[in-house]
Design a protein around this motif. Structure first.
Motif, PDB file in Angstrom:
ATOM      1  N   THR A 161     -39.335   3.246  -9.300  1.00 45.87           N
ATOM      2  CA  THR A 161     -39.294   4.026  -8.050  1.00 45.87           C
ATOM      3  C   THR A 161     -37.853   4.412  -7.718  1.00 45.87           C
ATOM      4  N   GLU A 200     -46.364   4.499  -9.755  1.00 47.15           N
ATOM      5  CA  GLU A 200     -47.611   3.734  -9.633  1.00 47.15           C
ATOM      6  C   GLU A 200     -48.695   4.331 -10.534  1.00 47.15           C
ATOM      7  N   ARG A 209     -41.130   2.811   1.195  1.00 47.06           N
ATOM      8  CA  ARG A 209     -40.712   1.862   0.161  1.00 47.06           C
ATOM      9  C   ARG A 209     -41.275   0.463   0.468  1.00 47.06           C
ATOM     10  N   GLY A 210     -41.697  -0.198  -0.584  1.00 52.23           N
ATOM     11  CA  GLY A 210     -42.294  -1.516  -0.412  1.00 52.23           C
ATOM     12  C   GLY A 210     -43.734  -1.452   0.089  1.00 52.23           C
TER      13      GLY A 210
HETATM   14  N1  ASP Z   1     -42.945   1.123  -5.868  1.00 54.27           N
HETATM   15  C1  ASP Z   1     -42.668   1.202  -4.442  1.00 54.27           C
HETATM   16  C2  ASP Z   1     -41.254   0.729  -4.158  1.00 54.27           C
HETATM   17  O1  ASP Z   1     -40.530   0.352  -5.059  1.00 54.27           O
HETATM   18  C3  ASP Z   1     -43.668   0.500  -3.616  1.00 54.27           C
HETATM   19  C4  ASP Z   1     -43.729  -0.999  -3.804  1.00 54.27           C
HETATM   20  O2  ASP Z   1     -43.340  -1.522  -4.834  1.00 54.27           O
HETATM   21  O3  ASP Z   1     -44.213  -1.669  -2.896  1.00 54.27           O
HETATM   22  O4  ASP Z   1     -40.844   0.775  -3.036  1.00 54.27           O
END
Ligand code: ASP
Ligand code: MG
Length: 436
Positions: free
Chosen positions: A38, A116, A192-193
């Motif tokens: 990401t 994803e 993010r996250g």
């Molecule tokens: N891949 C996304 C990120 O790195 C979402 C996640 O991992 O939760 O933010």
């Protein structure tokens, strides 16, 4: 079951996750992008925003190599390897097609979604190569936000049910975390996250018995392992305790990410892919046990003491103080009051100078920088005697700038000088969680 980026960060780790998810019943498996992906997609978007198409393409080329390598390590069966290769190639050609001068925000969201897409494609095909009848639930077909950019839970529940019914024989289902469609039907993401939020939303939608969040640490520890020896995982936490810990600096799930789970009363268990047999931490809504659970610290705190100049009535004084912070949208962490004044803490210098200027119009102001909040979490209901005394007793040799107790039933916070933070954490560990 949600697995984060490091848990699926290499072919080896993907195989490991596959071994953890198979044979445990018809679960839904939510995956993040492989670790680093990401961030790389953000970098690609940055180049495109700066109209550097070649820069973006170079980053894409090196990212593609990483995926080709992963494919070669994952797939021993020629047919599956070819299929994986074709799928991933398709995603990279899609990424390249977005490398254009007319790049816009929609393209960016589309780019960010591909991480994803790739991790789930690899997992899905790998499971099939291993003889597992996995089903696929494309997140873009059920995960949607509304006009207020909030999850549309009704839609999610209906669509998810329909998609699962289309594939009733599946041993388990694989889906993407983080990505969604917005109210206009365009590809978007949950920030993010956001994969944790995906897992929480899905758990709520299907009324799961439990949501598992798999990372590479064994749950939430009772103190900060970076500074304190002999910390141990906390077996159980109330959602409110977990929220206090997150707010005061512990590396734990963001409360907003587990809100759908909390509201729908679905327990969340934190587990470790490196040590799957460990019991991890269970976060739930059931009654607090009469214990202190954990200690956390938050650095970079500034204390501001405002002593009323007594021109204003006490109630007006208080109102003005908080109004000034509110006008600058400045969050306050801790508060302590006395008859003539109030001390509050903030966690950054942002807009502070303006705030201090205005505060000086209503009183005398004193600022203490480089402070740390030490937060003790557990069953701290006021009727339970002894816990707050034990915490204070632990800090008997450490100068305490302020104390906040009674704001909730589950925490007491101390403000100390940042230089005393480690000593405070260690003293609390010794007193509250004596080894053996
Ligand atoms: N891949 C996304 C990120 O790195 C979402 C996640 O991992 O939760 O933010
Ligand atoms: Mg995460």
């Amino acid at each position: 079951m949600k697995f984060g980026g490091t848990s699926v960060g290499s072919a080896e780790r993907i195989k490991n996750v596959a071994s953890l998810i198979v044979g445990r019943g018809q679960n839904i498996v939510v995956l993040s992008a492989m670790s680093g992906t990401t961030n790389t997609l953000v970098e690609i978007s940055d180049y495109l925003r700066h109209r550097n198409v070649n820069g973006a393409k170079e980053v894409i080329n090196s990212l593609e190599k990483k995926y080709q390598k992963t494919i070669s390590l994952l797939f021993t069966d020629v047919d599956y390897r070819m299929e994986a290769d074709e799928e991933i190639r398709g995603i990279f050609s899609h990424l390249r097609s977005l490398c254009r001068e007319s790049f816009n925000e929609e393209d960016e969201k589309e780019i960010l979604a591909q991480g994803e897409m790739m991790s789930t494609t690899l997992m899905y095909l790998y499971l099939h190569q291993q003889g597992v009848n996995a089903g696929f639930l494309p997140a873009l077909d059920f995960m949607r936000t509304n006009e207020n950019c909030e999850a549309d839970s009704e839609y999610i529940r209906e669509r998810l049910e329909a998609l699962m019914e289309e594939n009733p024989g599946a041993e388990l289902y694989v889906t993407q975390g983080y990505i969604c469609r917005n109210c206009n039907g365009k590809v978007d993401n949950l920030q993010r996250g956001g994969s944790d939020l995906t897992a929480s939303l899905i758990g709520a939608a299907v009324v799961a018995s439990e949501i598992e969040i798999w990372t590479d640490i064994d749950g939430m520890h009772n103190n900060d392992p970076r500074y304190v020896e002999n910390t141990s995982p906390v077996a159980e936490l109330h959602f409110d305790e977990a929220a206090e810990l997150a707010y005061f600096g512990a590396k734990i799930l963001h409360p907003a990410c587990v809100l759908p789970a909390k509201v729908n009363n679905i327990p969340v268990r934190l587990l470790n892919t490196m040590e799957p047999a460990a019991r991890g931490t269970l976060i739930h809504n059931t009654d607090r046990s009469r214990t202190i659970k954990a200690v956390a610290a938050k650095d970079g705190i500034i204390a501001i003491k405002i002593k009323s100049s007594r021109m204003l009535l006490a109630s007006v004084f208080m109102h003005r103080v908080f109004e000034i912070f509110d006008n600058y949208r400045k969050p306050i962490d801790m508060i302590a009051t006395s008859e003539v004044g109030v001390t509050v803490t903030v966690d950054s210098h942002l807009k502070l100078e303006h705030i201090l200027d205005e505060l000086k119009e209503i009183g005398t102001v004193k600022v203490d920088e480089d402070m740390a909040i030490i937060c003790v979490v557990g069953d701290l209901h006021w009727r339970n005697c002894g816990f707050e005394a034990a915490a204070l007793d632990a800090l008997r040799d450490i100068p305490v700038r302020m104390v906040s107790y009674g704001g909730s039933d589950c925490n007491i916070s101390f403000l100390v000088s940042a230089a005393d933070k480690v000593a405070a954490l260690r003293a609390l560990q010794e007193r509250l969680f004596p080894a053996g």
